[in-house]
Every structure is written in C-alpha cells, then in structure tokens.
Design a protein around this motif. Sequence first.
Motif, short mmCIF file in Angstrom:
data_model
loop_
_atom_site.label_atom_id
_atom_site.label_comp_id
_atom_site.label_asym_id
_atom_site.label_seq_id
_atom_site.Cartn_x
_atom_site.Cartn_y
_atom_site.Cartn_z
N LEU A 180 0.85 -1.19 0.00
CA LEU A 180 0.00 0.00 0.00
C LEU A 180 0.88 1.24 0.00
N TYR A 181 0.51 2.23 -0.80
CA TYR A 181 1.29 3.47 -0.90
C TYR A 181 0.39 4.66 -0.57
N VAL A 182 0.75 5.41 0.45
CA VAL A 182 0.06 6.68 0.69
C VAL A 182 0.74 7.69 -0.23
N GLU A 183 -0.01 8.14 -1.24
CA GLU A 183 0.57 8.96 -2.30
C GLU A 183 0.49 10.46 -2.03
N ASP A 184 -0.62 10.88 -1.45
CA ASP A 184 -0.84 12.32 -1.31
C ASP A 184 -1.81 12.57 -0.16
N VAL A 185 -1.53 13.62 0.59
CA VAL A 185 -2.44 14.05 1.67
C VAL A 185 -2.64 15.55 1.55
N ASP A 186 -3.89 15.96 1.38
CA ASP A 186 -4.23 17.38 1.38
C ASP A 186 -5.04 17.64 2.65
N ARG A 187 -4.56 18.59 3.45
CA ARG A 187 -5.12 18.81 4.80
C ARG A 187 -5.30 20.31 5.02
N GLY A 188 -6.49 20.70 5.45
CA GLY A 188 -6.70 22.12 5.68
C GLY A 188 -7.97 22.38 6.47
N ARG A 189 -8.10 23.61 6.92
CA ARG A 189 -9.33 24.05 7.60
C ARG A 189 -10.07 24.96 6.62
N SER A 240 -3.01 -0.42 11.12
CA SER A 240 -1.90 -0.63 12.06
C SER A 240 -1.20 -1.95 11.78
N ALA A 241 -1.99 -2.99 11.52
CA ALA A 241 -1.40 -4.31 11.26
C ALA A 241 -0.58 -4.30 9.97
N GLN A 242 -1.09 -3.66 8.94
CA GLN A 242 -0.36 -3.61 7.67
C GLN A 242 0.92 -2.77 7.78
N ALA A 243 0.85 -1.69 8.54
CA ALA A 243 2.05 -0.86 8.74
C ALA A 243 3.11 -1.64 9.50
N GLU A 244 2.69 -2.36 10.55
CA GLU A 244 3.64 -3.13 11.34
C GLU A 244 4.28 -4.24 10.51
N ALA A 245 3.53 -4.77 9.55
CA ALA A 245 4.05 -5.83 8.68
C ALA A 245 4.97 -5.29 7.58
N GLY A 246 5.09 -3.97 7.51
CA GLY A 246 5.96 -3.38 6.49
C GLY A 246 5.31 -3.23 5.14
N ASN A 247 3.97 -3.27 5.11
CA ASN A 247 3.25 -3.24 3.84
C ASN A 247 2.77 -1.84 3.44
N VAL A 248 3.10 -0.82 4.24
CA VAL A 248 2.65 0.55 3.94
C VAL A 248 3.86 1.44 3.70
N LYS A 249 3.87 2.12 2.57
CA LYS A 249 4.97 3.04 2.24
C LYS A 249 4.39 4.42 1.96
N LEU A 250 5.20 5.44 2.15
CA LEU A 250 4.81 6.82 1.88
C LEU A 250 5.57 7.31 0.66
N VAL A 251 4.86 7.98 -0.24
CA VAL A 251 5.52 8.64 -1.36
C VAL A 251 6.06 9.97 -0.85
N ARG A 252 7.31 10.23 -1.13
CA ARG A 252 7.98 11.40 -0.59
C ARG A 252 7.21 12.69 -0.91
N GLY A 253 6.98 13.52 0.13
CA GLY A 253 6.26 14.77 -0.08
C GLY A 253 6.34 15.66 1.15
N LEU A 254 5.95 16.91 0.99
CA LEU A 254 6.01 17.86 2.10
C LEU A 254 5.06 17.48 3.24
N TRP A 255 4.07 16.68 2.93
CA TRP A 255 3.07 16.29 3.93
C TRP A 255 3.56 15.15 4.84
N PHE A 287 -7.03 -8.94 3.31
CA PHE A 287 -5.88 -8.71 4.19
C PHE A 287 -5.02 -9.97 4.30
N ASP A 288 -5.63 -11.13 4.11
CA ASP A 288 -4.86 -12.36 4.28
C ASP A 288 -3.80 -12.49 3.19
#
Length: 489
Positions: free
Chosen positions: A358-367, A433-448, A486-487
């Motif tokens: 799984l890749y978290v590619e982009d996060v846009d966050r604001g009020r 949480s389980a997938q992150a602990e298993a090493g299955n989650v990566k972040l695409v480099r970004g300011l966020w 998930f399995d």
Amino acid sequence: MMRAIRAEKARRAAEAERERIAKDAERIRARCQTLAGFVREAWHVLEPRAQYTHGWHIDAICQHLEAVTDGRINRLLINVPPGSSKSLLVSVMWQAWEWGPRGLSSMRYLTTSFNDGPVKRDTRKCRDLMLSDWYRSLWPEVELNRTGETSFSNTKTGTREGVPFGSLTSQRGDRLVIDDPHSTETAESAADRLATTRKFREGAQNRLNDQEKSAIVVIMQRLHEEDVSGVIAEVGMEYVHLMLPMEFEPDRACETEIGFKDPRTEDGELLDPQRFPREAVEKLKRDMGSYAYAGQYQQRPAPRSGGMFQRGDFEVVDAVPAGAKRVRAWDFAASKEKPGKQPDWTVGLRMAYFKGTLYVEDVDRGRWSPNEVNTKLKNHASQDGPNVTIRTPQDPGAAGKADAETKVKILAGYAVKVVPPTGDKATRATPASAQAEAGNVKLVRGLWNKEFLDEVCSFPNGQFDDQVDAFADALNELALGSSFTFDNF
C-alpha cells in the motif's frame, strides 16, 4: 555558648568571602559579562551545598536570553526537561544579571507560573541573590528599596513582580517571563488547559510596556499537544524556539534564528549525561510511562514510538509502480468546534495498492469553509482521474444524509462511495496498524510526510486524528472493494 560560636564562625566566613571578592572583583566582573559566566560565579550564593555542573544546554539557554537582552529577539520559547535549571536561569539569574552586570537596573519584570508556589520561591531566590554580600560588593549601585514576598524594587525604578498565571492582570513589564504556565496535575483537563491557553493568548500579550521592544519569554516542559507551546506553534506566533529533548532525535534537531544548532549527532544522545546518565533516564522512562516521558523529557507530548503506529514501520519511496489501484478517502471536519479543542481538519488522502504493498501517495489537509471543501473535492477528482475511487463518510442523521447527497452531485461522473462510519476510530484503524507493522505501507515522498507521521504515530493519544481516519478508510476501501483480502496482502 554554641550559638555564639556559630555566629562567630558565620561572621568570619562572611568576612573571608568579602576579602576574596575584593581581591578578585575585577576578574569576577569580567567573567560576569556573559550570562553563562554570571551563572557560574553566582551559583554558590544560591546553591551553597550543590556543586555547579556545567552543560552545553546552559550555554544555549543563556545565549538566547542574551539575545533578548541585546534586543535581537523579543519572543522566545524554550522547551527543556525538568531538572535543567530552567527556573533558576530564567526567573532568577537572568534578572539579577541584567540589573547588575548589564547595568539595566531600570528594567521591569513581570514573572509568572502556574501557581504562587514557584512564584514565591523564585522571587525569594532573586531577591536574596541581590541582597547577598557577594552581589552587593560587586554591584553596589543596585539598591533594593522594597523587598516583598512576591515583589521587590530598586532605587532606579526597576521592579520585579511575581503573580500566578491565572492572576495575570493589571501589572505590566519590560520582560514577561512565563515559567511553566501549566501544572502537571491539571494539564490533562481540557477545561483547565483551555483556560490557560486563552489567558496566554488574550491576556499575556497586553502585559507589556512596549509591544515592539518589550519581550515575552516562555519556558516550560511539554505536557500536552494543546498546551501553551502547542498554541504558539499552531497559531504561528513568531517565537524563536529553543527545543532541547533529553534524548536527541535527528529528525527534530533544533536550529534557531540566532545561529544555534543542537551539537548532538547520534540518535538517543543524552542532553546532560552527568546529571542524567543513561541508567537514570531509563528509570524515568519506566517509572513515568512513555506518554509522560515523551512530553516532559522529549518535548513531544506523544510517544514517537508506541501506540498503534511507529515511525520505523513507514518507508518513504519516490514513486508508485505503474498499474496500481487507487482510492482517495475524505474525512471532513465537524461543522462545530468541540469545547476545549482547536478546530478539526478536513483531509483528502490518496492511497494506491500494487502487489501486496500500500502506498500513501498524497495528503491534502486544511481548515476550509464548506464551499472551499466542495472546490477541493471537484479539483482532486479532476486531477486524480475517473479511475480513482472516491470514498466519503456519511454522518448520522438527516443532515449527514443531505450533505452526502450534495457531495455525490458535485462528484457526478466519478466513482463515488458513501460509507457511514462503523465502530470506534481505533477499531477502524486496526487493519491499517497491522499492515504498517508488517511493512506493507509506504509513503511517497512529499512535504506532507512529517505532519502525517506526527499525527499517525501519536494516535490515539494525539490532538488530531483526521489523517488517521482517512488513512484507515482508504486502506479498508482498497481491501473491501477489491478481489484481494488482508490475508493475501
């Protein structure tokens, strides 16, 4: 008889001290031209039974206070662990140094802390230092003409007033020193914490004699993400921030506008190994617990590692492989602010899945306002393209249903899924949480990246959880909306 003998010994000791000072006066005055030198020379007056142990962190604090004295900065925030001599340096020594060695005897101070205990203690210490034979022999021009329990003054119109933080009204000063505005006993109370931060924002700024030239110095240990330090950062107040954790964290290495840089280089390197050796630090961690230690000693009021997510579980990569399946999950801020909390955020998080990762590619966050949120929805849908599923939550009740229908209309032509939240936040975040602990989650480099990791790794103890909600919903959507489970991740 014994009383007379003790009195004679005291008299002879005082006479010997006066003779020593008289012989060495010029050298002492020369060393006291810097605040750090003054601290070394004056230490024995205030702490006759405790040998002075110097550390580079004392130099760092003194250098920043000198920058205030010189007029180079007029807003200073210092976060240091308990036991770092912070009150002695800021609420006692600095003021005696400015009146004496620096010749600023007309300077007026307003000092405050969470209650009158520390206020009286530091007023007494500062007054006793100035009334000591040592100080009066070296700077006789500083004459006190009023010596109260919480205030005193000199013949050059200089004053030092001490008040509890909750009573910070009517008085003014050239220096406002705020030393631990929160108590460790009440900082977890939203009502007490909000009252303190409101007093800081609405009352402290008005206690200065001159808004441009007068200075505010805040020195404290971190107790909560929404404490005074947190408000200074959140609002974007222009404070020079000296932050010195007990254990060095390279990704949070402190650099300030006056040219200071934390001299440590190794992860975990101690701030003051003489006074706090490794064995003592490990005992503090064990006895206090990770949450309290992270705030008070690491100046990060949530554990860097611990809770449901850990920083070491997330690898940062430069791109997602071609052919990935994608979803953008939204978490919308509540329409009303919660009592005792700063406003929530609206978050749009895009995640991709490719061959078990799984890749978290982009996060846009604001009020954003409702109209701005709708614009964001349309723009991201257009940029992401029709192949990216859009997942939005539906709040309960008729209003939530109507809002969801509005968003579906705005996103006409795109693949939209409206999903009512089920279960509590921690339960929904468990698969992530389980997938992150298993090493299955990566972040695409970004300011966020940093803000995302700070929030996720403080969950569920952190101030905000909006990015966590969007992260969990995106991951759950990819799992439930696809042929994989998930399995077989």
